[in-house]
Each structure stands twice: as C-alpha cells, then as structure tokens.
Design a protein around this motif. Sequence first.
Motif, PDB file in Angstrom:
ATOM      1  N   PRO A 239      -6.579   5.177  -8.204  1.00 45.47           N
ATOM      2  CA  PRO A 239      -7.325   6.012  -7.263  1.00 45.47           C
ATOM      3  C   PRO A 239      -6.422   7.021  -6.553  1.00 45.47           C
ATOM      4  O   PRO A 239      -5.255   6.751  -6.297  1.00 45.47           O
ATOM      5  N   ASP A 240      -6.997   8.163  -6.236  1.00 46.22           N
ATOM      6  CA  ASP A 240      -6.271   9.213  -5.527  1.00 46.22           C
ATOM      7  C   ASP A 240      -6.346   8.948  -4.019  1.00 46.22           C
ATOM      8  O   ASP A 240      -6.839   9.781  -3.255  1.00 46.22           O
TER       9      ASP A 240
ATOM     10  N   GLU B  63       0.830  -1.201   0.000  1.00 46.39           N
ATOM     11  CA  GLU B  63       0.000   0.000   0.000  1.00 46.39           C
ATOM     12  C   GLU B  63       0.867   1.255   0.000  1.00 46.39           C
ATOM     13  O   GLU B  63       1.820   1.369   0.769  1.00 46.39           O
ATOM     14  N   HIS B  64       0.528   2.174  -0.891  1.00 41.51           N
ATOM     15  CA  HIS B  64       1.284   3.418  -1.054  1.00 41.51           C
ATOM     16  C   HIS B  64       0.381   4.463  -1.706  1.00 41.51           C
ATOM     17  O   HIS B  64      -0.737   4.164  -2.103  1.00 41.51           O
ATOM     18  N   GLU B  65       0.890   5.686  -1.803  1.00 41.99           N
ATOM     19  CA  GLU B  65       0.160   6.762  -2.479  1.00 41.99           C
ATOM     20  C   GLU B  65       0.857   7.075  -3.792  1.00 41.99           C
ATOM     21  O   GLU B  65       2.052   6.855  -3.940  1.00 41.99           O
ATOM     22  N   SER B  66       0.108   7.613  -4.732  1.00 43.27           N
ATOM     23  CA  SER B  66       0.669   7.994  -6.019  1.00 43.27           C
ATOM     24  C   SER B  66       1.226   9.415  -5.922  1.00 43.27           C
ATOM     25  O   SER B  66       0.630  10.271  -5.270  1.00 43.27           O
ATOM     26  N   PRO B  67       2.354   9.681  -6.598  1.00 42.33           N
ATOM     27  CA  PRO B  67       2.915  11.035  -6.576  1.00 42.33           C
ATOM     28  C   PRO B  67       2.152  12.020  -7.452  1.00 42.33           C
ATOM     29  O   PRO B  67       2.495  13.191  -7.498  1.00 42.33           O
ATOM     30  N   GLY B  68       1.140  11.566  -8.144  1.00 42.82           N
ATOM     31  CA  GLY B  68       0.344  12.434  -9.000  1.00 42.82           C
ATOM     32  C   GLY B  68      -0.708  11.611  -9.715  1.00 42.82           C
ATOM     33  O   GLY B  68      -0.790  10.400  -9.525  1.00 42.82           O
ATOM     34  N   PRO B  69      -1.541  12.245 -10.545  1.00 44.09           N
ATOM     35  CA  PRO B  69      -2.536  11.504 -11.307  1.00 44.09           C
ATOM     36  C   PRO B  69      -1.845  10.395 -12.109  1.00 44.09           C
ATOM     37  O   PRO B  69      -0.784  10.622 -12.701  1.00 44.09           O
ATOM     38  N   ALA B  70      -2.456   9.212 -12.124  1.00 42.34           N
ATOM     39  CA  ALA B  70      -1.779   8.067 -12.730  1.00 42.34           C
ATOM     40  C   ALA B  70      -2.775   7.073 -13.307  1.00 42.34           C
ATOM     41  O   ALA B  70      -3.954   7.060 -12.946  1.00 42.34           O
ATOM     42  N   SER B  71      -2.252   6.232 -14.201  1.00 43.29           N
ATOM     43  CA  SER B  71      -3.029   5.113 -14.731  1.00 43.29           C
ATOM     44  C   SER B  71      -2.129   3.893 -14.798  1.00 43.29           C
ATOM     45  O   SER B  71      -0.900   3.999 -14.802  1.00 43.29           O
ATOM     46  N   LEU B  72      -2.771   2.721 -14.836  1.00 43.13           N
ATOM     47  CA  LEU B  72      -2.056   1.455 -14.879  1.00 43.13           C
ATOM     48  C   LEU B  72      -2.540   0.676 -16.090  1.00 43.13           C
ATOM     49  O   LEU B  72      -3.745   0.470 -16.254  1.00 43.13           O
ATOM     50  N   LEU B  73      -1.611   0.247 -16.941  1.00 39.87           N
ATOM     51  CA  LEU B  73      -1.905  -0.542 -18.130  1.00 39.87           C
ATOM     52  C   LEU B  73      -1.251  -1.902 -17.957  1.00 39.87           C
ATOM     53  O   LEU B  73      -0.044  -1.983 -17.706  1.00 39.87           O
ATOM     54  N   VAL B  74      -2.035  -2.967 -18.081  1.00 42.87           N
ATOM     55  CA  VAL B  74      -1.491  -4.324 -17.965  1.00 42.87           C
ATOM     56  C   VAL B  74      -0.983  -4.763 -19.336  1.00 42.87           C
ATOM     57  O   VAL B  74      -1.736  -4.755 -20.321  1.00 42.87           O
ATOM     58  N   LEU B  75       0.286  -5.137 -19.387  1.00 44.66           N
ATOM     59  CA  LEU B  75       0.886  -5.638 -20.620  1.00 44.66           C
ATOM     60  C   LEU B  75       0.829  -7.159 -20.679  1.00 44.66           C
ATOM     61  O   LEU B  75       0.621  -7.730 -21.743  1.00 44.66           O
TER      62      LEU B  75
ATOM     63  N   VAL C 213       3.236  -4.543 -15.971  1.00 43.42           N
ATOM     64  CA  VAL C 213       2.333  -3.407 -16.096  1.00 43.42           C
ATOM     65  C   VAL C 213       3.132  -2.165 -16.464  1.00 43.42           C
ATOM     66  O   VAL C 213       4.338  -2.097 -16.233  1.00 43.42           O
ATOM     67  N   MET C 214       2.439  -1.197 -17.045  1.00 47.85           N
ATOM     68  CA  MET C 214       3.049   0.110 -17.274  1.00 47.85           C
ATOM     69  C   MET C 214       2.318   1.120 -16.394  1.00 47.85           C
ATOM     70  O   MET C 214       1.096   1.261 -16.490  1.00 47.85           O
ATOM     71  N   LEU C 215       3.081   1.777 -15.553  1.00 45.06           N
ATOM     72  CA  LEU C 215       2.566   2.825 -14.688  1.00 45.06           C
ATOM     73  C   LEU C 215       2.851   4.165 -15.358  1.00 45.06           C
ATOM     74  O   LEU C 215       4.002   4.466 -15.684  1.00 45.06           O
ATOM     75  N   ASN C 216       1.802   4.942 -15.597  1.00 49.06           N
ATOM     76  CA  ASN C 216       1.924   6.270 -16.201  1.00 49.06           C
ATOM     77  C   ASN C 216       1.545   7.297 -15.144  1.00 49.06           C
ATOM     78  O   ASN C 216       0.420   7.265 -14.639  1.00 49.06           O
ATOM     79  N   VAL C 217       2.480   8.181 -14.801  1.00 50.63           N
ATOM     80  CA  VAL C 217       2.244   9.165 -13.747  1.00 50.63           C
ATOM     81  C   VAL C 217       2.480  10.569 -14.293  1.00 50.63           C
ATOM     82  O   VAL C 217       3.519  10.845 -14.892  1.00 50.63           O
ATOM     83  N   ALA C 218       1.498  11.431 -14.066  1.00 48.44           N
ATOM     84  CA  ALA C 218       1.668  12.852 -14.377  1.00 48.44           C
ATOM     85  C   ALA C 218       2.377  13.473 -13.177  1.00 48.44           C
ATOM     86  O   ALA C 218       1.825  13.537 -12.085  1.00 48.44           O
ATOM     87  N   VAL C 219       3.613  13.856 -13.382  1.00 51.92           N
ATOM     88  CA  VAL C 219       4.402  14.408 -12.278  1.00 51.92           C
ATOM     89  C   VAL C 219       4.272  15.923 -12.271  1.00 51.92           C
ATOM     90  O   VAL C 219       4.192  16.559 -13.322  1.00 51.92           O
ATOM     91  N   PRO C 220       4.235  16.509 -11.073  1.00 54.15           N
ATOM     92  CA  PRO C 220       4.103  17.966 -10.984  1.00 54.15           C
ATOM     93  C   PRO C 220       5.258  18.655 -11.708  1.00 54.15           C
ATOM     94  O   PRO C 220       6.389  18.208 -11.647  1.00 54.15           O
ATOM     95  N   GLN C 221       4.938  19.741 -12.390  1.00 54.33           N
ATOM     96  CA  GLN C 221       5.967  20.519 -13.064  1.00 54.33           C
ATOM     97  C   GLN C 221       6.808  21.249 -12.029  1.00 54.33           C
ATOM     98  O   GLN C 221       6.290  21.786 -11.069  1.00 54.33           O
ATOM     99  N   ARG C 222       8.095  21.238 -12.256  1.00 52.18           N
ATOM    100  CA  ARG C 222       9.007  21.966 -11.355  1.00 52.18           C
ATOM    101  C   ARG C 222       9.218  23.359 -11.927  1.00 52.18           C
ATOM    102  O   ARG C 222       9.297  23.550 -13.137  1.00 52.18           O
TER     103      ARG C 222
END
Length: 119
Positions: free
Chosen positions: A90-91, A54-66, A104-113
């Motif tokens: 989920p957020d 169990e963990h939190e995501s660093p930003g909006p994300a999706s998971l694609l199963v390959l 799986v491929m994890l796609n994360v929208a990371v905050p802009q610096r």
Amino acid sequence: MDSRGPVNLDELATELLADAAMQNALRAAHTLPHPVDGLRQTVIALIRGQQLAEHESPGPASLLVLRGRVRLVAGEHTDELGPSQIVPIPDRRHSLHADEDSVVMLNVAVPQRAPSGAR
C-alpha cells in the motif's frame, strides 16, 4: 554473488534464515546486485514473531513470500500471505509481521535519478 548470473532464491533464503537466527534483531537482508535501472530487489528473512515496524515505501512496491507466513498491515487492512503469494504494498504507512520463520522478496521501483550534469 555474481551480479550478472542467476540467483538461487532457495539457497539465499536458507542462508538468510540461518543468519537471522544468529542476529540480535532476528532478521537479515540481502539486496540483489542485479544492475536493473529503477528496480531494487531485497530478500529479507524474519524469525517468527519479528516485524518490520511501521514505515513508508520509497516507491511503488510489491512483496513476494518465498517461505513462511507473514502479515502486511496498513491501517485497518491486513493481508495474510504464504509461500508463492505476492501483493502490492500500500502507498501508506505499513508494517510486516512474521507469523513463522519467513523469507520475503521486496521489489521496489526506485525513482530515476537525473544523470550528473543534467539540468
């Protein structure tokens, strides 16, 4: 791997599953080197029975199963996913469980610096 060229996800999945089988943690990951601002894509291999606790995501994300079958668990909600299925992450705190050897491929929208020197 060339950061400008295409990535063969099938070949990468095969390599990561082989690597995961040799690791004590029975998992392996590779973050794609594409220089796309604001997007991080990581391919993760998990051997059957393994999980990402169990963990939190660093930003909006999706998971694609390959490959394989996984369960994405967030509280009382569980999404069971197979190859070519994608789901928003989920957020809230969540975990990922491999019911089969999976990639799986994890796609994360990371905050802009802010650019250095910006105020």
